[in-house]
Structure formats: C-alpha cells, structure tokens
Design an enzyme around this catalytic site. Structure first.
Site, PDB file in Angstrom:
ATOM      1  N   ASP A  76      15.107  17.076  60.068  1.00 45.82           N
ATOM      2  CA  ASP A  76      15.619  15.739  60.344  1.00 45.82           C
ATOM      3  C   ASP A  76      15.431  15.452  61.831  1.00 45.82           C
ATOM      4  O   ASP A  76      15.797  16.278  62.677  1.00 45.82           O
ATOM      5  CB  ASP A  76      17.106  15.687  59.991  1.00 45.82           C
ATOM      6  CG  ASP A  76      17.717  14.302  60.077  1.00 45.82           C
ATOM      7  OD1 ASP A  76      17.060  13.381  60.606  1.00 45.82           O
ATOM      8  OD2 ASP A  76      18.864  14.147  59.629  1.00 45.82           O
TER       9      ASP A  76
ATOM     10  N   SER B 130      25.005   9.845  57.651  1.00 49.08           N
ATOM     11  CA  SER B 130      23.988   9.143  58.439  1.00 49.08           C
ATOM     12  C   SER B 130      24.642   8.070  59.312  1.00 49.08           C
ATOM     13  O   SER B 130      25.521   8.377  60.114  1.00 49.08           O
ATOM     14  CB  SER B 130      22.915   8.584  57.507  1.00 49.08           C
ATOM     15  OG  SER B 130      21.806   8.089  58.218  1.00 49.08           O
TER      16      SER B 130
ATOM     17  N   HIS C 231      16.192  14.255  56.039  1.00 53.05           N
ATOM     18  CA  HIS C 231      17.388  13.448  56.259  1.00 53.05           C
ATOM     19  C   HIS C 231      18.094  13.059  54.959  1.00 53.05           C
ATOM     20  O   HIS C 231      19.323  13.103  54.880  1.00 53.05           O
ATOM     21  CB  HIS C 231      17.019  12.186  57.044  1.00 53.05           C
ATOM     22  CG  HIS C 231      18.186  11.349  57.445  1.00 53.05           C
ATOM     23  ND1 HIS C 231      19.019  11.693  58.486  1.00 53.05           N
ATOM     24  CD2 HIS C 231      18.670  10.176  56.947  1.00 53.05           C
ATOM     25  CE1 HIS C 231      19.957  10.773  58.611  1.00 53.05           C
ATOM     26  NE2 HIS C 231      19.775   9.845  57.691  1.00 53.05           N
TER      27      HIS C 231
END
Length: 332
Positions: free
Chosen positions: A262, A173, A292
């Site tokens: 996502d 991320s 995600h």
C-alpha cells in the site's frame, strides 16, 4: 513504467480482484464523472459487485439496525452491528467507512459484510456513521460529524446499549484519517476515548516514505493526491493530518493495520512510531501480500481471512481492557 512502479508479487486472488475491478469499471463510465452523485452511484455499483464476488456474506448471529445520530450539522444515518445474543451495554466503536473522502456509504455490501463479521468475532458493538462527504463538505465537516456522533452515543448510552467507559472510534482508509483526527479532538476536549482502530490509514495528508510512489499502481491509488486536496481544502496540516499534529501524547491506545503493498504503508508505520514516542500504547501490524483494498477478499483468499482475524482479535483484546502488545514490523 519505472522500476519504482513495478507491480509487486501479489497473490493470485488479489490479481483476480484487481482484474475484476478493471472489468467492472470499464462498464461504468460515470466513475470518471465530476458530477459527484453520478460518480458515487458508479462507485457503489463497483464496490457492491466486487463484494458479492469476493467478500464472505453477513454471518448469522448479528443484529443489524439503522439509527439516526447527531452529526456536526444535524442528524445523520448510522448502522449498528451487535451480536444477537448480547444484552445490556456493550463496548462500542464508532466506525467511519472508506471511500477517499468523496464517496462510500454505510449501505455498501462490503461495509455490511465486514461490519457484521467484526462485531460477531470481537463482541464489540459497531456503529457505522454516514458522515458528510467532500467536496461538498470538506475538512473539518467529517471530523465534526464523528465528534458529534460520539457525544450522542454518550448521551443516549442507555437507549443504544453503549458502555460509555469503553467507547472508541475506528475507520478504514479515508475514514481512518477522520477517526484519528476525531481522536485528537476528543483528547483536546478532555473526552478520552477507550481505543482507536485505524485500518489502511492515510496518516499524513502529504507524501511519506518510499511506499507512496512504489505501490500506487498496485493499490489503484494513482489519483489519490487530488482527493487529499479536495478533503483538506487548504486546512493546515497540523489540524487535518494526524501525523502532523503537534502533540500525540494522551491519545487513546491504537490498533493500526497496514498493507505491505500500500502506498500509505510508510505513513501508517510512521504514525505508530509517533504514538509510541508519545507513550501511547500501539499494536501495529503490517500484513504481507496485501494491497490497499484487499482485506475484503475473505471469500477468496486466506490472507484476507488472516487480516480479518488479526483485526477482530485486536478489537476483542482492546475492548476487554487488555493492554495492546507490539507486533513485528515489516522492514521498509
């Protein structure tokens, strides 16, 4: 709720995880605090509660120890994951945790569990960095921490068991953005990396593709735009946003894992395409059914175990020197 915001057909374990996240969050009012130490403590509690319930525990056969490495403005903590039966220098990946650039820590239960598991399965030594966080330390501070840590790993390779010829970087991320940007800087400085592993990558610090609006609610990223601005702090996109870098040629080969549901999916796919057009070897996987944060659900969901296996296998092949092979892409 508009059609673009409808919840996708996510698997029951992912729904359970989202439900538990909402339940735990309801008891953590400091998640809404703009006092960052309070917010980070609450976010850590949420992450740890979820990991205890949904992530497989640290496996046997991994040595975990804490280190101190150089950062961009002084020493930083790091945590090393190394197979217990390993000897001598190992292929090594510097790892940058997730947390929206404002949070996350190497001490999270999730990071311990996934870091140890990936080191065991791939044979790659993983050094997870406690990089500086925004808004106190916006871009480029986290990137400077990563490049300084890489330099320190090279300098102390004998002490830390690092195979300098197989030194790479990776991140999850927000940490993947830091990793990708650090890889660009390493290339520009004439310090080529062996590999980069980018998981649920925010490839662009701007909206990209239809996924950015379609899956915000499913992945719990409704407020992500504000985090981007805190991290970027007015820096030009060509410096801070990997997709917007003027040149991608000459970068380290990449493993990119994106989640079907996502909002960042299309940006990650676009980054893979940009690398391919620059003749950078890329292995891209868009894994079905994922949001995600769902790759950590290894204790509850076969889909998360599939993600785990794809990631570890990709690392093992990349650091063994095998050229990446393209994986099928999910249609937009």
């Amino acid at each position: 709720m508009s059609a673009a915001e409808e919840m996708p057909p996510i698997a029951p374990p992912v729904r359970d995880w989202l439900r538990r996240g909402a339940e735990i969050s309801a008891g953590l009012p400091d998640l809404a605090s703009d006092e960052w130490p309070r917010h980070r403590r609450a976010a850590r509690l949420l992450s740890d509660e979820l990991a205890i319930e949904f992530t497989d525990p640290v496996p046997l056969g991994v040595r975990i120890d804490d280190l101190q490495v150089e950062g961009g403005d002084g020493p930083l903590r790091a945590r090393r994951f190394r197979r217990s039966d390993a000897t001598g220098p190992l292929p090594t990946m510097l790892w940058l945790h997730g947390g929206g650039w404002i949070g996350g820590t190497i001490d999270e239960t999730l990071n311990d569990r996934t870091g140890a598991d990936r080191a065991l399965r791939s044979g790659v030594q993983i050094v997870s960095l406690e990089y500086r966080l925004t808004p106190e330390h916006p871009f480029p501070a986290p990137v400077e921490d990563a490049t300084a840590a890489l330099a320190d790993l090279r300098t102390r390779s004998d002490e830390l068991g690092v195979d300098v010829a197989r030194l790479g970087i990776g991140g999850n991320s927000a940490g993947a953005t830091v990793a990708a940007t650090a890889a660009l800087r390493e290339r520009d400085a004439g310090r080529p990396l062996h590999h980069q592993a980018l998981e649920v990558l925010p490839a662009a610090l701007r909206p990209v593709g239809a996924s950015i609006d379609r899956y915000r609610r499913a992945s719990g990223l409704e407020g992500a735009d504000a985090l981007v601005e805190l991290y970027r702090a007015g820096a030009p996109l060509e410096d801070s946003s990997p997709l917007d870098a003027p040149v991608h040629r000459g970068l380290a080969p990449a493993l990119i894992l994106a989640a079907e549901f996502d909002p960042l999916r299309d940006g990650a796919v676009a980054y893979a395409q940009a690398l391919r057009e620059a003749d950078v070897p890329v292995e891209l996987h868009v894994l079905p059914g994922h949001v995600h944060g769902s790759p950590g659900l290894t204790a509850r969901w076969q889909g998360a175990r599939d993600w785990r296996d794809v990631f570890a296998d990709g690392l093992a092949r990349a650091y063994a020197g095998t050229a990446p092979a393209d994986a099928p892409e999910l249609p937009a």
